[in-house]
Write a protein that holds these residues in place. Sequence first.
Motif, PDB file in Angstrom:
ATOM      1  N   ASN A  45       6.497  19.027   2.715  1.00 21.44           N
ATOM      2  CA  ASN A  45       7.783  19.809   1.595  1.00 21.44           C
ATOM      3  C   ASN A  45       9.073  18.293   2.444  1.00 21.44           C
ATOM      4  OD1 ASN A  45       6.633  22.021   1.597  1.00 21.44           O
ATOM      5  ND2 ASN A  45       7.357  23.104   3.597  1.00 21.44           N
ATOM      6  N   SER A  46       8.643  17.160   2.707  1.00 22.19           N
ATOM      7  CA  SER A  46       9.793  16.135   2.394  1.00 22.19           C
ATOM      8  C   SER A  46      10.344  15.804   1.679  1.00 22.19           C
ATOM      9  CB  SER A  46       8.700  14.438   3.691  1.00 22.19           C
ATOM     10  OG  SER A  46       7.895  14.543   3.092  1.00 22.19           O
ATOM     11  N   MET A  47      11.055  14.894   1.795  1.00 24.90           N
ATOM     12  CA  MET A  47      11.955  14.381   0.234  1.00 24.90           C
ATOM     13  C   MET A  47      10.262  13.210  -0.267  1.00 24.90           C
ATOM     14  SD  MET A  47      14.442  14.300  -1.315  1.00 24.90           S
ATOM     15  CE  MET A  47      16.146  13.971  -0.836  1.00 24.90           C
ATOM     16  N   LEU A  48      10.558  12.429   0.842  1.00 23.91           N
ATOM     17  CA  LEU A  48       9.138  11.879   1.003  1.00 23.91           C
ATOM     18  C   LEU A  48       7.588  12.029  -0.241  1.00 23.91           C
ATOM     19  CD1 LEU A  48       7.680   8.353   0.657  1.00 23.91           C
ATOM     20  CD2 LEU A  48       6.747   8.933   2.837  1.00 23.91           C
ATOM     21  N   ASN A  49       7.498  13.214   0.129  1.00 23.25           N
ATOM     22  CA  ASN A  49       5.945  13.740  -0.591  1.00 23.25           C
ATOM     23  C   ASN A  49       6.894  14.782  -1.950  1.00 23.25           C
ATOM     24  OD1 ASN A  49       3.968  13.811   0.469  1.00 23.25           O
ATOM     25  ND2 ASN A  49       4.784  14.441   3.087  1.00 23.25           N
ATOM     26  N   PHE A  50       7.750  15.024  -1.555  1.00 30.01           N
ATOM     27  CA  PHE A  50       8.977  15.473  -2.817  1.00 30.01           C
ATOM     28  C   PHE A  50       8.630  14.392  -4.179  1.00 30.01           C
ATOM     29  CE2 PHE A  50      12.244  16.271  -5.733  1.00 30.01           C
ATOM     30  CZ  PHE A  50      11.833  17.232  -6.753  1.00 30.01           C
ATOM     31  N   TYR A  51       8.255  13.111  -3.879  1.00 30.92           N
ATOM     32  CA  TYR A  51       8.835  11.928  -4.460  1.00 30.92           C
ATOM     33  C   TYR A  51       7.043  12.315  -5.281  1.00 30.92           C
ATOM     34  CZ  TYR A  51      13.681  10.540  -4.850  1.00 30.92           C
ATOM     35  OH  TYR A  51      14.678   9.748  -5.239  1.00 30.92           O
ATOM     36  N   ARG A  52       6.513  11.724  -3.951  1.00 33.93           N
ATOM     37  CA  ARG A  52       4.898  11.804  -4.252  1.00 33.93           C
ATOM     38  C   ARG A  52       4.360  12.721  -4.825  1.00 33.93           C
ATOM     39  NH1 ARG A  52       2.635  11.128   1.451  1.00 33.93           N
ATOM     40  NH2 ARG A  52       2.226   9.250   1.912  1.00 33.93           N
ATOM     41  N   ASP A  86       1.371  -1.360  -0.089  1.00 33.92           N
ATOM     42  CA  ASP A  86       0.118  -0.424   0.561  1.00 33.92           C
ATOM     43  C   ASP A  86       0.417   0.787  -0.277  1.00 33.92           C
ATOM     44  OD1 ASP A  86      -2.174  -1.303  -0.277  1.00 33.92           O
ATOM     45  OD2 ASP A  86      -2.382  -1.726   2.273  1.00 33.92           O
ATOM     46  N   TYR A  87       1.922   1.130   0.617  1.00 31.89           N
ATOM     47  CA  TYR A  87       2.878   2.545   0.617  1.00 31.89           C
ATOM     48  C   TYR A  87       3.549   3.003  -0.429  1.00 31.89           C
ATOM     49  CZ  TYR A  87       7.264   4.572   1.386  1.00 31.89           C
ATOM     50  OH  TYR A  87       8.423   5.782   1.147  1.00 31.89           O
ATOM     51  N   LEU A  88       3.882   1.826  -1.130  1.00 33.74           N
ATOM     52  CA  LEU A  88       3.997   1.784  -2.762  1.00 33.74           C
ATOM     53  C   LEU A  88       2.681   2.435  -3.457  1.00 33.74           C
ATOM     54  CD1 LEU A  88       6.689  -1.748  -3.127  1.00 33.74           C
ATOM     55  CD2 LEU A  88       6.636   1.151  -2.800  1.00 33.74           C
ATOM     56  N   ALA A  89       1.862   1.839  -3.620  1.00 31.55           N
ATOM     57  CA  ALA A  89       0.850   2.189  -4.019  1.00 31.55           C
ATOM     58  C   ALA A  89       0.441   3.696  -4.195  1.00 31.55           C
ATOM     59  CB  ALA A  89      -0.846   1.229  -3.802  1.00 31.55           C
ATOM     60  N   ASP A  90       0.518   4.237  -3.003  1.00 29.97           N
ATOM     61  CA  ASP A  90       0.087   5.359  -2.124  1.00 29.97           C
ATOM     62  C   ASP A  90       1.503   6.250  -2.786  1.00 29.97           C
ATOM     63  OD1 ASP A  90      -1.100   7.360  -0.966  1.00 29.97           O
ATOM     64  OD2 ASP A  90       0.969   7.435   0.685  1.00 29.97           O
ATOM     65  N   LEU A  91       2.592   5.814  -2.929  1.00 33.78           N
ATOM     66  CA  LEU A  91       4.113   6.593  -3.156  1.00 33.78           C
ATOM     67  C   LEU A  91       4.307   6.653  -5.069  1.00 33.78           C
ATOM     68  CD1 LEU A  91       6.781   7.618  -2.882  1.00 33.78           C
ATOM     69  CD2 LEU A  91       7.901   4.943  -3.363  1.00 33.78           C
ATOM     70  N   GLY A  92       2.985   5.816  -5.750  1.00 34.51           N
ATOM     71  CA  GLY A  92       2.915   6.583  -7.579  1.00 34.51           C
ATOM     72  C   GLY A  92       3.701   5.630  -8.123  1.00 34.51           C
ATOM     73  N   VAL A  93       4.298   4.897  -7.562  1.00 35.83           N
ATOM     74  CA  VAL A  93       5.358   3.996  -9.345  1.00 35.83           C
ATOM     75  C   VAL A  93       4.409   2.662  -8.880  1.00 35.83           C
ATOM     76  CG1 VAL A  93       6.958   4.212  -7.281  1.00 35.83           C
ATOM     77  CG2 VAL A  93       5.647   2.027  -6.541  1.00 35.83           C
ATOM     78  N   ASN A  94       4.474   1.840 -10.403  1.00 37.97           N
ATOM     79  CA  ASN A  94       3.991   1.281 -11.152  1.00 37.97           C
ATOM     80  C   ASN A  94       3.710  -0.150 -11.197  1.00 37.97           C
ATOM     81  OD1 ASN A  94       4.340   4.380 -12.576  1.00 37.97           O
ATOM     82  ND2 ASN A  94       2.286   3.709 -11.970  1.00 37.97           N
ATOM     83  N   ALA A  95       5.504  -0.685 -10.688  1.00 39.86           N
ATOM     84  CA  ALA A  95       6.114  -1.389 -11.073  1.00 39.86           C
ATOM     85  C   ALA A  95       7.475  -1.779 -10.202  1.00 39.86           C
ATOM     86  CB  ALA A  95       6.441  -2.133 -12.576  1.00 39.86           C
ATOM     87  N   ILE A  96       7.344  -3.167  -9.757  1.00 41.53           N
ATOM     88  CA  ILE A  96       8.174  -3.863  -9.039  1.00 41.53           C
ATOM     89  C   ILE A  96       9.642  -4.165  -9.107  1.00 41.53           C
ATOM     90  CG2 ILE A  96       9.069  -5.205  -6.507  1.00 41.53           C
ATOM     91  CD1 ILE A  96       6.364  -3.984  -5.343  1.00 41.53           C
ATOM     92  N   TRP A  97      11.257  -3.551  -9.513  1.00 39.47           N
ATOM     93  CA  TRP A  97      11.473  -4.892  -9.893  1.00 39.47           C
ATOM     94  C   TRP A  97      12.489  -5.293  -8.198  1.00 39.47           C
ATOM     95  CZ3 TRP A  97      17.312  -2.546 -10.778  1.00 39.47           C
ATOM     96  CH2 TRP A  97      18.320  -3.298 -10.469  1.00 39.47           C
ATOM     97  N   LEU A  98      12.110  -6.875  -8.373  1.00 40.95           N
ATOM     98  CA  LEU A  98      13.071  -7.429  -7.083  1.00 40.95           C
ATOM     99  C   LEU A  98      14.460  -8.052  -7.232  1.00 40.95           C
ATOM    100  CD1 LEU A  98      11.221  -7.792  -4.467  1.00 40.95           C
ATOM    101  CD2 LEU A  98      10.485 -10.499  -5.630  1.00 40.95           C
ATOM    102  N   SER A  99      15.179  -7.676  -6.577  1.00 42.53           N
ATOM    103  CA  SER A  99      16.287  -8.386  -6.116  1.00 42.53           C
ATOM    104  C   SER A  99      15.713  -9.947  -5.916  1.00 42.53           C
ATOM    105  CB  SER A  99      17.366  -7.537  -5.879  1.00 42.53           C
ATOM    106  OG  SER A  99      17.723  -5.872  -6.201  1.00 42.53           O
ATOM    107  N   PRO A 100      17.747 -10.710  -6.508  1.00 37.26           N
ATOM    108  CA  PRO A 100      16.779 -11.792  -5.867  1.00 37.26           C
ATOM    109  C   PRO A 100      16.285 -12.736  -5.235  1.00 37.26           C
ATOM    110  CG  PRO A 100      19.319 -11.351  -7.437  1.00 37.26           C
ATOM    111  CD  PRO A 100      18.820 -10.499  -7.091  1.00 37.26           C
TER     112      PRO A 100
END
Length: 567
Positions: free
Chosen positions: A467-474, A39-53
Motif C-alpha cells: 500500500n505504499s505510495m511507490l506501489n500506488f504509482y507503479r 532499472d528502478y525507473l523502468a520498473d516504476l513504469g515511466v517511459n522518458a526522462i527529462w534531465l535538468s541541466p
Amino acid sequence: MQKLKWWQTAVFYQIYPRSFADGNGDGIGDFQGITAKLDYLADLGVNAIWLSPHFPSPNWDCGYDISDYYGVAPEYGTLGDFETFLREAHARKLRVILDLVLNHTSEEHPWFLESKSSRDNPKSDWYVWADTPPNNWQSCFDGDAWTYVPERGQYYYHYFMKQQPDLNWNNPAVKQAMWDVVRFWLDLGVDGFRLDAIGTIYEDPALTPHTVPMNLAELRRFSETAKTPEEIELKNKYWHDMFCHQWDGPGLHDLMKELRTILDEYDGDRMLVGEDDNIAYMGNGGDELHMVFNFPLMRVERITPDHIRRNQKTRLSALGRLPVEGWPCNTLGNHDSSRLYTRYGDGVHDAELARLNAALVLTLRGTPFLYNGEEIGMTDLIITDPSQLRDTMASWYYEQLVNELKIAPSEAALRAGETTRDKNRTPMQWENSPNGGFSPAKAETWLPVNPNYAAGINVRDQQDAPNSMLNFYRNLLRVRKASPALIGGEYKPLHPKAGSYFAFLRQTDDQTVIVILNYSPDRHELRFRLPQKTAHLLFSSAGRSQKDEATSRISVGAFEVYLAELL
Ligand code: NOJ
C-alpha cells in the motif's frame, strides 16, 4: 484514432541530477548514480526522462547558468558517462530529453568573457549592452536587470541573476552557435529538449519601463504579507506589470519554427516541450513546440474538482482550436515548485490528497510529467539556517530582508526558507540509512537530506509494501500503460457540478474508462446514466474486493481513486 507519437504516450520523469543518486559518494548526484537507477525507473513504469541541466556551471542558479554547452559538469562525470547513461536508458526503452537554456549563459561562458572584454571584440554584440541602464527593469531573481562591467564601461541585461547574462538573439551568430549546440546533442542521440524560460528570449524593443511603485525585494515582501483579496489581486497585478515588457518580445515564433525545423531533420520524432503555458508557442500545432506545460492546473492553493474542470475546459478547447490539434501536457511539480505532497496537502489528509493528485496527472488527457521523489511522497524540507541555502535567489532575498528592509534575521531566515527552491530539491531518499541512502553516511550532501527518510519516506521501505505510495504509482502506471483510453482517449467530464469529487471518462473507439477522484472524506453513491451498464474495476486506492459495479450506482469511499473500464 490517429497513431500517437512516443512523446504522446510516454510518462516523463524529471531527474534533478544533483539530487538523484550519488554514485561516487561525494554528496552530489552524478551520472554513475543515475545510470545505476535506470532499472528502478523502468520498473516504476515511466517511459522518458527529462534531465535538468547537466552542463558545466558555476551553479549560481543550480546548473541553469551554463558555462559550456558541449560538456558535462565534472561533479556529474564525463561526456563518456553521459553517453553510457544515454545508451543504457535507451536499452531500457527510456527516452531522454535535455534541458536547453537559450535565454542566457553563465557569466563565465567564454562567449560572455569575450563579449565583456571590450566594445569591439568579435562577440561584442552577443549579449544585450547599453551605455546606461535604459529603464527600471528588474531581474526576477536579484534586483536591477542591468549590471555594469568596467572593462566595457557599459551595462548588460539579465532577466535572471546577474551571473546569467541574456544572449542577444537578434544576432544571427548567436542563433547559429546555439543551433550547433542543439545538433551536437541530437547527433549524440537525445530525444528532444525541455526549453527553459522561452518567454524571456526576446524583450520589448521599445524598452518600456515598468510602472510598479516598488523594487523586486519590496515586491517579494509585499507578496508574502498580502492577505486580503484586494492585496492579493494587487500583488498579482504588480508581478505582471513589473515583468510584462521583458517577456514575449517579437521574433519568438520564427525562432521556434527554426528550431523545430532542425529537430524535424532528425529521425525518431525528436520533441520540444516549452517551459511556458502559452499555447501560442505551439504555432499551428505542428510547426513550433510539440507541447507546452499546463501550468494553470498547478497554479492554485488547492486542487479542487471545480478548478480541474474549469482548467480542462479552457485548456482542451484552446488546444482543439489550433489548426493541428495540440497535445496537452500536465504536471503538478518540478524543481521550481513546492512538492506536490506538501503544496496541495491540508495538513490532515496529505497522503490521500497526494494520491488523488498523482492519479489526476496520470489520468487526464495528455502527457504527464512527474518530478523525482514524488513517487515516494517526498515533502518539502524547510531550511532555516541561511548558511545551508544553495539557491542563491533565496540567499539574496535573505540579505535584502535583513540589510535593506530591516527584518529580524530569525524572521528573514524563515521567509527565505519558505521561498527557496532548495526545499523541494533535497536529495532523493533511497533507503532508511544515514543520508537516506543517497550518499554514504560520512558524506556531506550538497543539501540536507530530509530526515523523514527514517519514517518510511524512502524507496527501499516502500518497494515491498503493497500500500505504499511507490506501489500506488507503479500500479497506476501499469494500468495506464494497458489502457488505450487512458493514453489517447478523449476527455468527457461527468457530473459537472460536483464540488467534492471529479468524475470523467476517457474514451477511444474501442475502450471507455471512467475515473472518479473523490476529494472528500465522505463516501458517495454516484449515479451515472451511461450506455454501458457495467464498470469493471481497473484500479482503486481503497482495496475493493468486488470487481464489477452497476454504472447506475457506483459507490466511492473517502478520498478514493477509482478507475474502471465500462463494458
Ligand atoms: C527556469 C528554470 O526552471 C529555473 O530553475 C531557472 O532558475 C530559470 N529558468 C532560469 O534559467
